[in-house]
Write a protein that holds these residues in place. Structure first.
Motif, short mmCIF file in Angstrom:
data_model
loop_
_atom_site.label_atom_id
_atom_site.label_comp_id
_atom_site.label_asym_id
_atom_site.label_seq_id
_atom_site.Cartn_x
_atom_site.Cartn_y
_atom_site.Cartn_z
N ILE A 225 16.34 -0.14 5.46
CA ILE A 225 15.13 -0.25 5.57
C ILE A 225 14.39 0.42 4.44
CG2 ILE A 225 13.58 1.25 7.02
CD1 ILE A 225 15.41 0.86 9.66
N PHE A 226 14.99 1.53 3.97
CA PHE A 226 14.33 2.25 2.82
C PHE A 226 14.31 1.29 1.56
CE2 PHE A 226 14.42 4.77 -1.07
CZ PHE A 226 13.67 5.83 -0.73
N THR A 227 15.57 0.50 1.27
CA THR A 227 15.38 -0.36 0.19
C THR A 227 14.46 -1.50 0.50
OG1 THR A 227 17.99 -0.21 -0.24
CG2 THR A 227 16.74 -2.07 -1.09
N THR A 228 14.29 -1.91 1.51
CA THR A 228 13.16 -3.03 1.63
C THR A 228 11.78 -2.58 1.63
OG1 THR A 228 14.74 -4.47 3.38
CG2 THR A 228 12.27 -4.72 3.50
N LEU A 229 11.39 -1.25 2.21
CA LEU A 229 10.14 -0.60 1.83
C LEU A 229 9.72 -0.36 0.55
CD1 LEU A 229 9.70 1.39 5.39
CD2 LEU A 229 8.55 -0.84 4.65
N MET A 230 10.75 0.20 -0.21
CA MET A 230 10.64 0.50 -1.61
C MET A 230 10.39 -0.45 -2.36
SD MET A 230 10.54 2.64 -4.10
CE MET A 230 10.90 4.30 -3.91
N LEU A 231 11.24 -1.41 -2.29
CA LEU A 231 11.22 -2.79 -3.29
C LEU A 231 10.02 -3.64 -3.09
CD1 LEU A 231 15.12 -3.86 -3.61
CD2 LEU A 231 13.46 -2.07 -5.01
N SER A 232 9.57 -3.71 -1.56
CA SER A 232 8.55 -4.49 -1.27
C SER A 232 7.19 -3.73 -2.11
CB SER A 232 8.19 -4.72 0.36
OG SER A 232 8.18 -3.28 0.85
N ALA A 233 7.22 -2.64 -2.08
CA ALA A 233 5.97 -1.97 -2.61
C ALA A 233 6.13 -2.07 -4.00
CB ALA A 233 5.97 -0.52 -2.29
N ARG A 234 7.11 -1.84 -4.65
CA ARG A 234 7.43 -2.15 -6.29
C ARG A 234 6.70 -3.61 -6.39
NH1 ARG A 234 13.06 -0.89 -8.02
NH2 ARG A 234 12.19 -1.91 -10.22
N SER A 235 7.31 -4.50 -5.59
CA SER A 235 6.96 -6.16 -5.74
C SER A 235 5.50 -5.94 -5.65
CB SER A 235 7.71 -6.82 -4.81
OG SER A 235 9.03 -6.88 -5.02
N TYR A 236 4.75 -5.56 -4.95
CA TYR A 236 3.31 -5.53 -4.58
C TYR A 236 2.60 -5.11 -5.91
CZ TYR A 236 -1.43 -4.27 -3.49
OH TYR A 236 -2.81 -4.13 -3.45
N THR A 237 3.12 -3.95 -6.64
CA THR A 237 2.68 -3.63 -7.86
C THR A 237 3.02 -4.41 -8.91
OG1 THR A 237 4.44 -2.17 -8.42
CG2 THR A 237 2.61 -1.10 -7.05
N HIS A 238 4.22 -4.96 -8.99
CA HIS A 238 4.56 -5.88 -10.05
C HIS A 238 3.41 -7.15 -10.01
CE1 HIS A 238 7.54 -3.26 -11.31
NE2 HIS A 238 8.55 -4.16 -10.87
N HIS A 239 3.28 -7.83 -8.71
CA HIS A 239 2.64 -8.92 -8.40
C HIS A 239 1.20 -8.69 -8.84
CE1 HIS A 239 1.74 -12.66 -6.55
NE2 HIS A 239 0.54 -11.88 -6.00
N GLU A 240 0.71 -7.80 -8.55
CA GLU A 240 -0.85 -7.23 -9.08
C GLU A 240 -0.78 -7.29 -10.72
OE1 GLU A 240 -3.76 -6.79 -7.10
OE2 GLU A 240 -2.32 -7.98 -5.71
#
Length: 261
Positions: A225-240
């Motif tokens: 859960i922690f990994t998914t929420l952390m990495l999805s947030a990082r993915s959002y910033t990378h995507h932007e």
């Protein structure tokens, strides 16, 4: 007296349950903070405002090494009859971090420095998580001998293997974007990068989700859960960042989950 001997069996279970609860509790907070605009300052988002920094290679070695050192120490000092299935699950965890803490840093080409403060936070996290996962799978879990034939283990182990393999492939794609002497950023192509902006992060999330299914424990689930929420947030910033950086960035690529998000 060793630190490991300070806890009897009952208190050990309480400890790993407490650590799992804390991890689940802070996961959405960290996700919202990162998505809200506070970028984790390493890699393309490195900022000198966070203070002194260490080289990329040294940072990765320090951040990830507890995930190997803690399990190895506890494995060598534990006084328990550990079932074979428990060893398999612990081996899955250690296999990932053997790559992440040793092989991956040695293969880094250049890379930007990471603030010491961020390295310290990551060091604390991997220490606590390594302790929680190892303590649970060595002292608290009690799997039957036929556990590895159960559907959740088979599906989970398959996802773990696919996730780790894809993560390594995608790390290689990113590493090979620059030829020796080149600087700057390029758009990655190939493998899961054709579907999501941060394929390496998506694959790692799949990996730990598989581990959670195979383990079927709140401790492994908390980490997933922690990994998914952390990495999805990082993915959002990378995507932007990609969308702002490249006018020709593929518009069909999703942020984190192929075809969906």
């Amino acid at each position: 007296m060793r630190f490991f001997d300070l806890f009897d069996e009952k208190n050990e279970r309480r400890l790993v349950d407490l650590l799992a609860g804390l991890m689940i509790g802070i996961a959405p907070i960290v996700h919202l903070i990162v998505v809200g605009g506070i970028k984790i300052p390493y890699g393309r988002h490195t900022s000198r405002s966070w203070g002194p920094a260490l080289s990329a290679r040294v940072s990765w070695l320090l951040m990830e090494s507890p995930a190997i050192l803690v399990p190895v120490y506890l494995t060598l000092t534990v006084n328990a009859d550990v079932p074979f299935t428990n060893w398999i699950l612990l081996a899955m965890y250690i296999t990932h971090y053997t790559n992440r803490s040793i092989i991956y840093p040695l293969r880094i080409r250049g890379g930007k420095a990471s603030p010491i403060f961020i390295v310290f936070l990551a060091f604390v996290f991997t220490t606590c998580n390594g302790y929680m996962q190892t303590l649970y799978h060595l002292r608290c879990a009690n799997y039957d001998s036929d556990w590895i034939y159960q559907p959740n283990f088979i599906v989970g182990a398959s996802l773990f293997i696919w996730g780790m393999r894809t993560n390594i492939i995608c790390d290689g794609i990113l590493r090979d974007l620059r030829k020796p002497g080149e600087t700057g950023y390029k758009i990655p192509h190939g493998s899961m990068f054709e579907y999501v902006s941060c394929a390496n992060l998506f694959a790692e999330s799949v990996e730990w989700t598989g581990f959670a299914l195979a383990s079927w424990s709140i401790q492994a689930a908390a980490f997933a859960i922690f990994t998914t929420l952390m990495l999805s947030a990082r993915s959002y910033t990378h995507h932007e960042w990609y969308l702002k950086k490249f006018d020709n960035y593929p518009k069909h690529r999703k942020i984190f989950v192929p075809y969906l998000i």
